[in-house]
Design a protein around this motif. Structure first.
Motif, PDB file in Angstrom:
ATOM      1  N   ILE A  10      -5.370  -2.720  -3.225  1.00  0.00           N
ATOM      2  CA  ILE A  10      -4.984  -2.663  -1.814  1.00  0.00           C
ATOM      3  C   ILE A  10      -3.511  -3.035  -1.726  1.00  0.00           C
ATOM      4  O   ILE A  10      -3.081  -4.051  -2.273  1.00  0.00           O
ATOM      5  N   HIS A  11      -2.752  -2.173  -1.066  1.00  0.00           N
ATOM      6  CA  HIS A  11      -1.314  -2.382  -0.965  1.00  0.00           C
ATOM      7  C   HIS A  11      -0.994  -3.086   0.346  1.00  0.00           C
ATOM      8  O   HIS A  11      -1.415  -2.640   1.411  1.00  0.00           O
ATOM      9  N   LYS A  12      -0.247  -4.156   0.235  1.00  0.00           N
ATOM     10  CA  LYS A  12       0.037  -4.975   1.412  1.00  0.00           C
ATOM     11  C   LYS A  12       1.401  -4.670   2.032  1.00  0.00           C
ATOM     12  O   LYS A  12       2.421  -4.756   1.370  1.00  0.00           O
ATOM     13  N   ILE A  13       1.369  -4.306   3.307  1.00  0.00           N
ATOM     14  CA  ILE A  13       2.587  -3.995   4.054  1.00  0.00           C
ATOM     15  C   ILE A  13       2.714  -4.999   5.199  1.00  0.00           C
ATOM     16  O   ILE A  13       1.780  -5.179   5.983  1.00  0.00           O
ATOM     17  N   ASN A  51      -6.585   4.019   5.143  1.00  0.00           N
ATOM     18  CA  ASN A  51      -6.513   4.843   3.944  1.00  0.00           C
ATOM     19  C   ASN A  51      -5.449   5.898   4.176  1.00  0.00           C
ATOM     20  O   ASN A  51      -5.490   6.601   5.175  1.00  0.00           O
ATOM     21  N   VAL A  52      -4.490   5.964   3.271  1.00  0.00           N
ATOM     22  CA  VAL A  52      -3.371   6.881   3.437  1.00  0.00           C
ATOM     23  C   VAL A  52      -3.440   7.964   2.371  1.00  0.00           C
ATOM     24  O   VAL A  52      -3.644   7.668   1.190  1.00  0.00           O
ATOM     25  N   CYS A  85       5.520  -4.150   0.435  1.00  0.00           N
ATOM     26  CA  CYS A  85       6.535  -3.469   1.233  1.00  0.00           C
ATOM     27  C   CYS A  85       6.691  -4.230   2.550  1.00  0.00           C
ATOM     28  O   CYS A  85       5.723  -4.799   3.042  1.00  0.00           O
ATOM     29  N   CYS A  86       7.903  -4.231   3.073  1.00  0.00           N
ATOM     30  CA  CYS A  86       8.139  -4.870   4.374  1.00  0.00           C
ATOM     31  C   CYS A  86       8.756  -3.849   5.327  1.00  0.00           C
ATOM     32  O   CYS A  86       9.754  -3.211   5.010  1.00  0.00           O
ATOM     33  N   ALA A 171       6.333   4.015   3.705  1.00  0.00           N
ATOM     34  CA  ALA A 171       6.069   2.595   3.424  1.00  0.00           C
ATOM     35  C   ALA A 171       4.931   2.455   2.408  1.00  0.00           C
ATOM     36  O   ALA A 171       5.005   1.645   1.482  1.00  0.00           O
ATOM     37  N   SER A 172       3.891   3.291   2.558  1.00  0.00           N
ATOM     38  CA  SER A 172       2.742   3.245   1.653  1.00  0.00           C
ATOM     39  C   SER A 172       3.122   3.704   0.251  1.00  0.00           C
ATOM     40  O   SER A 172       2.700   3.120  -0.749  1.00  0.00           O
ATOM     41  N   LYS A 173       3.923   4.759   0.212  1.00  0.00           N
ATOM     42  CA  LYS A 173       4.388   5.299  -1.079  1.00  0.00           C
ATOM     43  C   LYS A 173       5.237   4.249  -1.809  1.00  0.00           C
ATOM     44  O   LYS A 173       5.045   3.995  -3.001  1.00  0.00           O
TER      45      LYS A 173
END
Ligand code: GDP
Ligand code: MG
Length: 179
Positions: A10-13, A51-52, A85-86, A171-173
């Motif tokens: 899980i990617h945290k933004i 989900n992206v 990512c921020c 941002a997700s990438k």
């Protein structure tokens, strides 16, 4: 509901910026495809899952909202911890909201202190592009982004949804490529 897709990670933004620039509206409209017109200031940390689809590959992202904490200018360190990512948000009608992003950017980097500060990914968002009183020059923002290791910049509207998907896709990438 139960998530049938089991993502490997899980990617945290984390979404930061002054209060009332539209962070909550933006996050909620992106996650739920709805727009609310009230300024919500519930205190605490809030997050949404999404989900992206990145060219056929589905990745799972977790988008963190300051949910009112920004008014105290002290975001809990655990909100920043393990971010990938921020997203920095200003309001195109408010010059102060852009100027203050320098502080948000510096504080964030100081808090997470990555091994290589030049590598940590940021995305710059000018929200409320639907309003016809731009007070922040896109050129000035571009210069700032360039100086800070070429941060990608989007002028979006949480109200009419323009460029919202594009901004979060990048941002997700970037979040996926970091790590
Ligand atoms: P936050 O404090 O940064 O989370 O800001 P909110 O999401 O609570 O939004 C603050 C106010 O700006 C609310 O009244 C929103 O309806 C409004 N707002 C948010 N996004 C937009 C937008 O894209 N366009 C316009 N015109 N108003 C917006
Ligand atoms: Mg909010």
């Amino acid at each position: 509901s139960v998530n049938k897709i089991m993502p490997d990670r899980i990617h945290k933004i984390v979404v930061l910026g002054d209060s009332c620039v539209g962070k909550t509206t933006l996050i909620q409209s992106y996650a739920n495809e709805r727009y609310t017109s009230s300024c919500q200031a519930t205190i605490g940390v809030d997050l949404v899952m999404k989900n992206v689809n990145l060219n056929g590959r589905i990745i799972s992202v977790q988008i963190w909202d300051t949910a009112g904490m920004e008014r105290f200018q002290s975001i809990a360190a655990n909100m920043y911890r393990d971010s990938d990512c921020c997203v920095l948000v200003y309001d195109v009608t408010s010059p102060d909201s852009f100027t203050n992003l320098d502080m948000w950017h510096t504080d964030f980097l100081k808090s997470i202190s990555p091994i290589d500060t030049t590598r940590f990914p940021f995305v710059m968002i000018g929200n409320k592009a639907d309003l016809n009183d731009y007070n922040v020059s896109a050129e000035e923002v571009r210069q700032w982004c360039k100086l800070n290791n070429n941060i990608p910049h989007f002028e979006i509207s949480a109200k009419d949804s323009r460029h919202v998907e594009d901004a979060f896709r990048i941002a997700s990438k970037l979040a996926m490529d970091y790590a």
